[in-house]
Design an enzyme around this catalytic site. Structure first.
Site, PDB file in Angstrom:
ATOM      1  N   HIS A 100       0.821  -1.209   0.000  1.00  0.00           N
ATOM      2  CA  HIS A 100       0.000   0.000   0.000  1.00  0.00           C
ATOM      3  C   HIS A 100       0.852   1.254   0.000  1.00  0.00           C
ATOM      4  CE1 HIS A 100       0.932  -0.664   4.266  1.00  0.00           C
ATOM      5  NE2 HIS A 100       0.643   0.619   4.494  1.00  0.00           N
TER       6      HIS A 100
ATOM      7  N   ASP B 286       0.390   4.861   1.794  1.00  0.00           N
ATOM      8  CA  ASP B 286      -0.415   5.341   2.915  1.00  0.00           C
ATOM      9  C   ASP B 286      -1.525   6.290   2.464  1.00  0.00           C
ATOM     10  OD1 ASP B 286       0.803   3.936   4.948  1.00  0.00           O
ATOM     11  OD2 ASP B 286       2.179   5.549   5.510  1.00  0.00           O
TER      12      ASP B 286
ATOM     13  N   HIS C 250       4.789   0.168   0.606  1.00  0.00           N
ATOM     14  CA  HIS C 250       5.442  -0.656   1.619  1.00  0.00           C
ATOM     15  C   HIS C 250       4.514  -1.762   2.105  1.00  0.00           C
ATOM     16  CE1 HIS C 250       3.476   2.639   3.802  1.00  0.00           C
ATOM     17  NE2 HIS C 250       3.415   1.851   4.866  1.00  0.00           N
TER      18      HIS C 250
ATOM     19  N   ARG D 101       4.791   6.475  14.650  1.00  0.00           N
ATOM     20  CA  ARG D 101       4.924   7.084  13.326  1.00  0.00           C
ATOM     21  C   ARG D 101       4.421   8.517  13.344  1.00  0.00           C
ATOM     22  NH1 ARG D 101       0.999   4.522   9.309  1.00  0.00           N
ATOM     23  NH2 ARG D 101      -0.377   6.192  10.020  1.00  0.00           N
TER      24      ARG D 101
END
Length: 279
Positions: free
Chosen positions: A94, A96, A240, A255
């Site tokens: 995907h 993000d 990723h 994150r």
């Protein structure tokens, strides 16, 4: 500073520099140049990195996004925790939040707790995936748009609420990087639902072909996490996949996401959010 490429295509480890040394005007210019070149950067041994400096590192690239429901004292930090009671959900290729009108430009991920083995993250360079497509297919795809939806794999009970909060929208299949002008294949397994203007069968066939390009090892690098590892990546040009092979061990990451802008196609203009072409 010692910069060591991870593969000939993407990724680099940075040695000989700590996060505090990379915060500021000089560090910002160095990091931006390296990120645009390598796509993903790895810093090891950042064990003393606190949340304030984590945020400061992300702000080297722009404003940070807010994560409601996480730490109210640090609303820009999302805690991602998985284990036996909370299996991982990020083990799919995907980009993000591609279902949003303005997806994040990038992210900074910090390892908090890592399993003894497993839990690696794979990255794929969608610039290289685009370059590997046949030239005649690239020409056909330049004006094409695809639909992205948050609810592609959502449980039926959650679909209506998710779609109300984030209706499906269209992005160009060919995305042009706003800083480098590089061409990027902008479809992903997690959120891209269909290619506009095609029958369902033809759309599924084309998407399947395009997404197989992400799985080629020659366009990938693999990050093995250690305590104190920090990874920065360009969400515009990479995808990723967080490998979910570590259960019942725990994996905890934090994150920050950096605000982005609307994806630009070959014409140089974004498609207005929600303006889907009829099939």
């Amino acid at each position: 500073m010692d910069v060591r490429p991870l593969t000939p295509v993407l990724g680099a480890e940075i040695h000989g520099a700590t996060v505090p040394e990379l915060i500021g005007r000089d560090g910002r210019e160095v990091l931006r140049t390296l990120l645009l070149t390598h796509g993903v950067l790895v810093l090891r041994g950042q064990d003393t990195l606190d949340r304030a400096r984590h945020e400061a590192l992300g702000r080297q690239f722009g404003a940070l996004e807010i994560f409601p429901g996480h730490d109210p004292d640090r609303p820009c930090i999302a805690r991602i925790e998985h284990g036996a009671d909370a299996p991982p959900t990020e083990n799919i290729w995907h980009s993000d939040m591609s279902f949003r009108p303005e997806p994040p430009m990038g992210a900074v991920l910090r390892a908090v707790t890592v399993p003894a083995s497993g839990g690696d993250t794979l990255f794929a360079d969608m610039r290289e995936v685009w370059r590997r497509l046949p030239p005649d297919l690239r020409d056909v795809l330049r004006p094409v748009r695809a639909e992205h939806s948050i609810a592609k794999f959502a449980p039926a009970a959650l679909r209506d609420a998710l779609l109300a909060a984030a209706p499906p929208l269209a992005h160009p299949v060919l995305r042009v990087h706003p800083e480098t002008g590089e061409e990027i294949l902008y479809v992903n397994q997690a959120y891209t639902t269909r290619v506009l203007g095609l029958s369902p069968a033809r759309s599924a066939e084309l998407l399947d072909f395009l997404l197989r390009g992400v799985t080629v090892p020659e366009v990938q690098c693999r990050i093995r996490w250690q305590p104190g590892t920090v990874v920065l990546w360009d969400n515009r040009s990479l995808q990723h996949y967080a490998v979910g092979d570590y259960l019942p061990a725990r994996r905890v990451m934090e994150r920050v996401s950096i605000a982005g802008d609307a994806p630009l196609g070959a014409s140089g203009t974004p498609l207005p959010a929600g303006s889907l072409q009829p099939v």
